[in-house]
Design an enzyme around this catalytic site. Structure first.
Site, mmCIF file in Angstrom:
data_model
loop_
_atom_site.group_PDB
_atom_site.id
_atom_site.type_symbol
_atom_site.label_atom_id
_atom_site.label_comp_id
_atom_site.label_asym_id
_atom_site.label_seq_id
_atom_site.Cartn_x
_atom_site.Cartn_y
_atom_site.Cartn_z
ATOM 1 N N THR A 126 6.977 125.941 106.573
ATOM 2 C CA THR A 126 6.271 125.543 107.794
ATOM 3 C C THR A 126 5.185 124.515 107.502
ATOM 4 O O THR A 126 4.652 124.473 106.384
ATOM 5 C CB THR A 126 5.631 126.803 108.424
ATOM 6 O OG1 THR A 126 4.727 126.399 109.443
ATOM 7 C CG2 THR A 126 4.853 127.631 107.413
ATOM 8 N N ASP A 127 4.836 123.739 108.518
ATOM 9 C CA ASP A 127 3.734 122.779 108.344
ATOM 10 C C ASP A 127 2.391 123.486 108.152
ATOM 11 O O ASP A 127 1.427 122.876 107.689
ATOM 12 C CB ASP A 127 3.663 121.788 109.512
ATOM 13 C CG ASP A 127 3.468 122.426 110.884
ATOM 14 O OD1 ASP A 127 3.398 123.676 110.976
ATOM 15 O OD2 ASP A 127 3.379 121.678 111.878
ATOM 16 N N GLU A 128 2.336 124.786 108.512
ATOM 17 C CA GLU A 128 1.045 125.494 108.407
ATOM 18 C C GLU A 128 0.568 125.615 106.968
ATOM 19 O O GLU A 128 -0.613 125.900 106.731
ATOM 20 C CB GLU A 128 1.136 126.884 109.044
ATOM 21 C CG GLU A 128 1.427 126.783 110.512
ATOM 22 C CD GLU A 128 1.104 128.030 111.327
ATOM 23 O OE1 GLU A 128 0.326 128.879 110.850
ATOM 24 O OE2 GLU A 128 1.627 128.138 112.426
ATOM 25 N N TYR A 152 -0.691 134.469 107.227
ATOM 26 C CA TYR A 152 0.713 134.043 107.389
ATOM 27 C C TYR A 152 0.964 132.761 106.595
ATOM 28 O O TYR A 152 1.889 132.681 105.786
ATOM 29 C CB TYR A 152 1.043 133.809 108.878
ATOM 30 C CG TYR A 152 2.268 132.942 109.089
ATOM 31 C CD1 TYR A 152 3.535 133.422 108.789
ATOM 32 C CD2 TYR A 152 2.154 131.619 109.542
ATOM 33 C CE1 TYR A 152 4.674 132.612 108.952
ATOM 34 C CE2 TYR A 152 3.268 130.815 109.705
ATOM 35 C CZ TYR A 152 4.529 131.312 109.409
ATOM 36 O OH TYR A 152 5.633 130.514 109.559
ATOM 37 N N LYS A 156 3.374 131.986 103.272
ATOM 38 C CA LYS A 156 4.444 130.975 103.223
ATOM 39 C C LYS A 156 4.186 129.963 102.093
ATOM 40 O O LYS A 156 5.107 129.544 101.403
ATOM 41 C CB LYS A 156 4.556 130.245 104.566
ATOM 42 C CG LYS A 156 5.028 131.098 105.736
ATOM 43 C CD LYS A 156 6.464 131.585 105.618
ATOM 44 C CE LYS A 156 7.500 130.492 105.731
ATOM 45 N NZ LYS A 156 8.881 131.044 105.747
HETATM 46 P P1 NAD Z 1 11.217 135.237 113.838
HETATM 47 O O1 NAD Z 1 10.009 136.090 113.669
HETATM 48 O O2 NAD Z 1 11.726 134.958 115.211
HETATM 49 O O3 NAD Z 1 12.433 135.857 113.022
HETATM 50 C C1 NAD Z 1 12.288 136.405 111.742
HETATM 51 C C2 NAD Z 1 13.563 137.163 111.386
HETATM 52 O O4 NAD Z 1 13.404 137.680 110.059
HETATM 53 C C3 NAD Z 1 13.845 138.359 112.307
HETATM 54 O O5 NAD Z 1 15.206 138.396 112.651
HETATM 55 C C4 NAD Z 1 13.463 139.561 111.441
HETATM 56 O O6 NAD Z 1 14.193 140.743 111.764
HETATM 57 C C5 NAD Z 1 13.811 139.044 110.048
HETATM 58 N N1 NAD Z 1 13.063 139.749 109.000
HETATM 59 C C6 NAD Z 1 11.721 140.000 108.961
HETATM 60 N N2 NAD Z 1 11.411 140.696 107.849
HETATM 61 C C7 NAD Z 1 12.569 140.887 107.154
HETATM 62 C C8 NAD Z 1 12.889 141.518 105.925
HETATM 63 N N3 NAD Z 1 11.960 142.124 105.197
HETATM 64 N N4 NAD Z 1 14.178 141.501 105.514
HETATM 65 C C9 NAD Z 1 15.140 140.896 106.251
HETATM 66 N N5 NAD Z 1 14.904 140.298 107.443
HETATM 67 C C10 NAD Z 1 13.620 140.285 107.884
HETATM 68 O O7 NAD Z 1 10.873 133.883 113.069
HETATM 69 P P2 NAD Z 1 11.275 132.385 113.416
HETATM 70 O O8 NAD Z 1 10.282 131.821 114.342
HETATM 71 O O9 NAD Z 1 12.724 132.325 113.730
HETATM 72 O O10 NAD Z 1 11.010 131.698 111.988
HETATM 73 C C11 NAD Z 1 12.043 131.658 111.011
HETATM 74 C C12 NAD Z 1 11.511 130.981 109.768
HETATM 75 O O11 NAD Z 1 11.090 129.665 110.083
HETATM 76 C C13 NAD Z 1 10.288 131.688 109.170
HETATM 77 O O12 NAD Z 1 10.406 131.666 107.776
HETATM 78 C C14 NAD Z 1 9.110 130.848 109.639
HETATM 79 O O13 NAD Z 1 8.077 130.906 108.706
HETATM 80 C C15 NAD Z 1 9.734 129.464 109.686
HETATM 81 N N6 NAD Z 1 9.144 128.533 110.658
HETATM 82 C C16 NAD Z 1 8.989 128.896 111.958
HETATM 83 C C17 NAD Z 1 8.475 127.971 112.872
HETATM 84 C C18 NAD Z 1 8.291 128.314 114.336
HETATM 85 O O14 NAD Z 1 7.743 127.511 115.081
HETATM 86 N N7 NAD Z 1 8.757 129.461 114.810
HETATM 87 C C19 NAD Z 1 8.107 126.694 112.434
HETATM 88 C C20 NAD Z 1 8.286 126.358 111.082
HETATM 89 C C21 NAD Z 1 8.821 127.293 110.212
HETATM 90 O O1 TDX Z 2 -1.545 133.479 123.836
HETATM 91 C C1 TDX Z 2 -1.690 132.449 123.154
HETATM 92 N N1 TDX Z 2 -2.632 131.515 123.549
HETATM 93 C C2 TDX Z 2 -2.875 130.377 122.842
HETATM 94 O O2 TDX Z 2 -3.729 129.565 123.227
HETATM 95 C C3 TDX Z 2 -0.924 132.206 121.946
HETATM 96 C C4 TDX Z 2 0.108 133.200 121.473
HETATM 97 C C5 TDX Z 2 -1.174 131.037 121.255
HETATM 98 N N2 TDX Z 2 -2.123 130.162 121.672
HETATM 99 C C6 TDX Z 2 -2.326 128.910 120.891
HETATM 100 C C7 TDX Z 2 -2.549 129.112 119.409
HETATM 101 C C8 TDX Z 2 -1.931 127.859 118.817
HETATM 102 O O3 TDX Z 2 -2.881 126.800 118.845
HETATM 103 O O4 TDX Z 2 -1.103 128.180 120.997
HETATM 104 C C9 TDX Z 2 -0.793 127.515 119.760
HETATM 105 C C10 TDX Z 2 0.567 127.992 119.271
HETATM 106 O O5 TDX Z 2 0.431 129.355 118.886
HETATM 107 P P1 TDX Z 2 1.648 130.183 118.237
HETATM 108 O O6 TDX Z 2 2.821 130.146 119.156
HETATM 109 O O7 TDX Z 2 1.115 131.507 117.817
HETATM 110 O O8 TDX Z 2 2.051 129.257 117.011
HETATM 111 P P2 TDX Z 2 1.275 128.764 115.700
HETATM 112 O O9 TDX Z 2 0.140 129.630 115.360
HETATM 113 O O10 TDX Z 2 1.008 127.291 115.869
HETATM 114 O O11 TDX Z 2 2.436 128.992 114.606
HETATM 115 C C11 TDX Z 2 3.806 128.640 114.902
HETATM 116 O O12 TDX Z 2 4.175 127.422 114.326
HETATM 117 C C12 TDX Z 2 4.393 127.370 112.940
HETATM 118 C C13 TDX Z 2 4.776 129.733 114.477
HETATM 119 O O13 TDX Z 2 4.401 130.970 115.054
HETATM 120 C C14 TDX Z 2 4.880 129.836 112.987
HETATM 121 O O14 TDX Z 2 5.852 130.793 112.623
HETATM 122 C C15 TDX Z 2 5.267 128.490 112.433
HETATM 123 O O15 TDX Z 2 5.243 128.513 111.050
#
Ligand code: NAD
Ligand code: TDX
Length: 339
Positions: A126-128, A152, A156
């Protein structure tokens, strides 16, 4: 020979979208290994569960012996690791599962890949991991230092460093991708965009953290999945690829767009106490993946967010089931009264 692809965390948001993409665009056999935490939902994959190319394996990546048992009869060509605890707010409340799954889980998959001569290992990061940008700083490139803020992001970043150490020390065939914030179908509604859609459609207060001016760089999940497939096929071993769609937006603007689409009232917006150590801005420089692999995002935010709102409206029962029971209780306990 058709390749065997192990997708971990394939029942989650991005993983399930990726599995759909791979089913539609390749002839790979897909093995989805997932623990099914609150964020994992097999409903996301109902339409393909009968396919002969798809197998679900319920396993926890933090347990090495369970991984070995589950995969003992199988030969994997590629592993792509999506499995993670992914919500920043939860990691602030308690980071235990983040350390276990995101760090130990990744290490176990590396050990499995090493021992079984897996040809390619993709770490979905992730970019985080890069931390927070000031308004006038240039977007993150792959050589920015890692400077994570939340537990988190730190978990990562730790996983990235372990993958990198295996690449350097053991010539491990790893690749790391770092993507910006995703939106689209099947995202668990603890995350900002589906949460805002749910609340707007149901006339509930929309919690906006801090001054609402934190900036995120949004990419449609389908563009992310296509980019991942490009890296998986043609990316160079040992490299890091940033993935993003050059679409920075302050949170308040995202809410206003969703209010416009849904016709909900601006009075629903409720400014609440800020997230601890809330990263101010993320922005991805995607030059490397554009120039090396020819990636171009296809979904612009205006149409992507309209499609997304429509998807959540058309799938309101999916959303209600996520919001039901234990999650709503968790949410009310931890976030109501945040103001
Ligand atoms: P998500 O939380 O929707 O899904 C995570 C999945 O992992 C779920 O299906 C969960 O059951 C499974 N999981 C959790 N713990 C586990 C374990 N111990 N063993 C096996 N499976 C397990 O997450 P997402 O948003 O789909 O993100 C997927 C990946 O992409 C993550 O690694 C996250 O860091 C990365 N990512 C997410 C975003 C975003 O915006 N959502 C952005 C950049 C990177
Ligand atoms: O209720 C809310 N109100 C609010 O203002 C929530 C849930 C979030 N926010 C803000 C916080 C952040 O600035 O919105 C922005 C986005 O929040 P999230 O959806 O929690 O995302 P973020 O913290 O940016 O992280 C996400 O992007 C990178 C994903 O959850 C991560 O898994 C990924 O790595």
């Amino acid at each position: 020979m058709v390749k065997n692809l192990l997708v971990t965390g394939g029942a989650g948001f991005i993983g399930s979208n990726f599995i759909h993409y791979i089913m539609d665009n390749t002839d790979y056999n897909i093995f989805n290994l997932d623990k099914l935490t609150y964020a994992g939902n097999l409903e996301n994959l109902r339409d393909i569960e009968e396919s002969g190319r798809y197998t679900f394996i319920k396993t926890d990546i933090t347990d090495m012996s369970k991984i070995e048992d589950a995969l003992s009869e199988l030969d994997m060509d590629i592993i792509i690791n999506f499995a993670a605890e992914s919500h920043v707010d939860r990691s602030i409340l308690n980071a235990d599962d983040f350390i276990e799954t995101n760090i130990t889980g990744t290490y176990n998959l590396i050990k499995y890949a090493e021992a079984n001569n897996v040809k390619r290992y993709m770490q979905v990061s992730t970019d985080e991991v890069y931390g927070s940008l000031e308004p006038d700083e240039p977007p993150f490139t792959e050589i920015n230092p890692l400077d994570p803020t939340s537990p988190y992001a730190a978990s990562k970043a730790s996983a990235d460093l372990i993958v990198m150490s295996y690449i350097k020390t053991h010539k491990f065939p790893g690749i790391i991708t770092r993507c910006s914030n995703n939106y689209g179908p099947y995202q668990f509604p603890e995350k900002f965009i589906p949460l805002v859609i749910y609340k707007a459609v149901n006339g509930e207060k929309i919690p906006l953290y801090g001054d609402g001016l934190n900036v995120r760089d949004w990419i449609h999940v389908k563009d992310h999945c296509r980019a991942l497939a490009m890296v998986m096929e043609n990316g160079r071993e040992g490299e890091v690829y940033n993935i993003g769609a050059e679409n920075e937006k302050p949170n308040i603007e995202v809410i206003e767009t969703i209010l416009d689409i849904t016709g909900a009232s601006g009075n629903l917006i409720e400014y609440v106490r800020d997230r601890k150590a809330h990263d101010r801005r993320y922005a991805i420089d995607n030059t490397k993946i554009r120039e090396e692999l020819g990636f171009e995002p296809r979904m612009d935010f205006a149409s992507g967010i309209e499609d997304t709102v429509k998807w959540y409206r058309d799938n309101s029962s999916w959303l209600e089931r996520c919001m039901d029971g234990s999650y709503r209780k968790y949410y009310e306990n931890n976030y109501s009264g945040r103001s």
